[in-house]
Design a protein around this motif. Structure first.
Motif, PDB file in Angstrom:
ATOM      1  N   TYR A  27      52.818  60.164  72.240  1.00  0.00           N
ATOM      2  CA  TYR A  27      53.110  59.399  71.025  1.00  0.00           C
ATOM      3  C   TYR A  27      54.598  59.175  70.803  1.00  0.00           C
ATOM      4  O   TYR A  27      55.036  58.064  70.492  1.00  0.00           O
ATOM      5  CB  TYR A  27      52.493  60.093  69.805  1.00  0.00           C
ATOM      6  CG  TYR A  27      52.749  59.374  68.504  1.00  0.00           C
ATOM      7  CD1 TYR A  27      52.201  58.111  68.269  1.00  0.00           C
ATOM      8  CD2 TYR A  27      53.524  59.948  67.505  1.00  0.00           C
ATOM      9  CE1 TYR A  27      52.425  57.447  67.079  1.00  0.00           C
ATOM     10  CE2 TYR A  27      53.759  59.286  66.310  1.00  0.00           C
ATOM     11  CZ  TYR A  27      53.208  58.045  66.099  1.00  0.00           C
ATOM     12  OH  TYR A  27      53.438  57.379  64.918  1.00  0.00           O
ATOM     13  N   ASN A  28      55.420  60.219  70.979  1.00  0.00           N
ATOM     14  CA  ASN A  28      56.850  60.103  70.689  1.00  0.00           C
ATOM     15  C   ASN A  28      57.572  59.166  71.647  1.00  0.00           C
ATOM     16  O   ASN A  28      58.683  58.715  71.363  1.00  0.00           O
ATOM     17  CB  ASN A  28      57.522  61.477  70.712  1.00  0.00           C
ATOM     18  CG  ASN A  28      57.146  62.323  69.508  1.00  0.00           C
ATOM     19  OD1 ASN A  28      56.701  61.786  68.489  1.00  0.00           O
ATOM     20  ND2 ASN A  28      57.302  63.623  69.609  1.00  0.00           N
ATOM     21  N   ASN A  29      56.957  58.893  72.801  1.00  0.00           N
ATOM     22  CA  ASN A  29      57.597  58.036  73.801  1.00  0.00           C
ATOM     23  C   ASN A  29      56.826  56.722  73.979  1.00  0.00           C
ATOM     24  O   ASN A  29      56.929  56.087  75.026  1.00  0.00           O
ATOM     25  CB  ASN A  29      57.689  58.777  75.140  1.00  0.00           C
ATOM     26  CG  ASN A  29      58.623  58.089  76.106  1.00  0.00           C
ATOM     27  OD1 ASN A  29      59.669  57.579  75.713  1.00  0.00           O
ATOM     28  ND2 ASN A  29      58.256  58.056  77.369  1.00  0.00           N
ATOM     29  N   THR A  30      56.059  56.340  72.968  1.00  0.00           N
ATOM     30  CA  THR A  30      55.262  55.119  73.058  1.00  0.00           C
ATOM     31  C   THR A  30      55.566  54.217  71.869  1.00  0.00           C
ATOM     32  O   THR A  30      55.642  54.679  70.734  1.00  0.00           O
ATOM     33  CB  THR A  30      53.751  55.451  73.069  1.00  0.00           C
ATOM     34  OG1 THR A  30      53.466  56.303  74.182  1.00  0.00           O
ATOM     35  CG2 THR A  30      52.912  54.182  73.195  1.00  0.00           C
ATOM     36  N   ILE A  31      55.755  52.943  72.149  1.00  0.00           N
ATOM     37  CA  ILE A  31      55.941  51.953  71.094  1.00  0.00           C
ATOM     38  C   ILE A  31      54.573  51.354  70.777  1.00  0.00           C
ATOM     39  O   ILE A  31      53.900  50.838  71.660  1.00  0.00           O
ATOM     40  CB  ILE A  31      56.911  50.847  71.539  1.00  0.00           C
ATOM     41  CG1 ILE A  31      58.286  51.448  71.853  1.00  0.00           C
ATOM     42  CG2 ILE A  31      57.033  49.765  70.467  1.00  0.00           C
ATOM     43  CD1 ILE A  31      59.239  50.474  72.522  1.00  0.00           C
ATOM     44  N   VAL A  32      54.177  51.445  69.522  1.00  0.00           N
ATOM     45  CA  VAL A  32      52.904  50.872  69.082  1.00  0.00           C
ATOM     46  C   VAL A  32      53.222  49.765  68.078  1.00  0.00           C
ATOM     47  O   VAL A  32      53.908  50.002  67.080  1.00  0.00           O
ATOM     48  CB  VAL A  32      51.994  51.931  68.424  1.00  0.00           C
ATOM     49  CG1 VAL A  32      50.698  51.281  67.930  1.00  0.00           C
ATOM     50  CG2 VAL A  32      51.694  53.066  69.392  1.00  0.00           C
ATOM     51  N   ALA A  33      52.740  48.561  68.353  1.00  0.00           N
ATOM     52  CA  ALA A  33      52.939  47.425  67.445  1.00  0.00           C
ATOM     53  C   ALA A  33      51.585  46.910  66.996  1.00  0.00           C
ATOM     54  O   ALA A  33      50.682  46.714  67.812  1.00  0.00           O
ATOM     55  CB  ALA A  33      53.722  46.318  68.139  1.00  0.00           C
ATOM     56  N   VAL A  34      51.439  46.703  65.710  1.00  0.00           N
ATOM     57  CA  VAL A  34      50.199  46.169  65.146  1.00  0.00           C
ATOM     58  C   VAL A  34      50.565  44.953  64.300  1.00  0.00           C
ATOM     59  O   VAL A  34      51.394  45.042  63.394  1.00  0.00           O
ATOM     60  CB  VAL A  34      49.474  47.214  64.269  1.00  0.00           C
ATOM     61  CG1 VAL A  34      48.187  46.619  63.694  1.00  0.00           C
ATOM     62  CG2 VAL A  34      49.171  48.472  65.061  1.00  0.00           C
ATOM     63  N   THR A  35      49.944  43.821  64.617  1.00  0.00           N
ATOM     64  CA  THR A  35      50.247  42.607  63.864  1.00  0.00           C
ATOM     65  C   THR A  35      49.021  41.718  63.817  1.00  0.00           C
ATOM     66  O   THR A  35      48.010  41.977  64.471  1.00  0.00           O
ATOM     67  CB  THR A  35      51.430  41.853  64.498  1.00  0.00           C
ATOM     68  OG1 THR A  35      51.818  40.769  63.650  1.00  0.00           O
ATOM     69  CG2 THR A  35      51.091  41.315  65.884  1.00  0.00           C
TER      70      THR A  35
END
Length: 203
Positions: free
Chosen positions: A99-107
């Protein structure tokens, strides 16, 4: 569900909710790629018409999706269930230590359908999907990246969908010059708190 060049057998999908099947697939993919860099693009079917019950609703057990009946009273349930599935993916990233090294984008890719009226800041707000007015194009964009983005940060800069290609290219040091001039403006440096010039318009 079409996967790897063929439809899944009906016994693997019968009675299940599509987005639950997709989320299971994503979480299995994350498990098997926890030691690799990976990219997941998830386009959920929830909150699209026809509006129908989710597994959280008692009507789900007897609902016939082939009838394509659309009932707006199920829209809030679809939103909640989509939120739950996104939460499952976030939980999987935390469980695998990614989680700390992952970019999560929600749009969203467009505004809410016109038949949906929401309560926003104490006022009723009608959806404007298909319109070029604010209700049709102004959608939320949430991005989480724990090592760089402070929780609760709010930014009003313009971001357009062509920007994602340029952003991912800069993020991964990928050369996209073969595409020629693109319409996108990378917002990657905005995520890393570096000097950033946002786009001045969206057309």
């Amino acid at each position: 569900v079409y996967q790897d060049g063929a439809f899944l057998p009906e016994q693997q999908t019968l009675g299940l909710y599509g987005d639950d099947v997709f989320t299971d697939y994503i979480n299995t993919f994350i498990d098997s790629n926890r030691n690799n860099n990976f990219f997941v693009y998830y386009a959920p079917t929830a909150v699209h018409s026809p509006f129908g019950p989710t597994p959280d609703d008692p009507e789900f057990a007897t609902w016939d999706p082939k009838a394509k009946i659309s009932d707006v009273r199920f829209f809030p349930s679809m939103v909640r269930h989509l939120d739950w599935n996104i939460g499952r993916i976030i939980s999987k990233l935390k469980e695998t230590g990614l989680y700390n090294n992952t970019i999560v984008a929600v749009t969203g890719d467009n505004g809410t359908p016109k038949e949906i009226v929401s309560l926003f800041n104490g006022a009723l707000f009608q959806g404007g999907k298909g319109s070029t007015k604010e209700a049709g194009v102004h959608v939320p964009l949430f991005i989480t990246w724990p090592n760089y983005i402070a929780p609760g940060t709010v930014n009003g800069n313009l971001v357009d969908f062509p920007d994602f290609m340029n952003t991912f290219a800069e993020m991964t040091a990928t050369d996209i010059s073969s595409f020629g001039q693109t319409d996108g403006v990378s917002f990657y440096r905005q995520l890393t708190n570096e000097l950033y010039t946002p786009r001045s318009y969206s057309y």
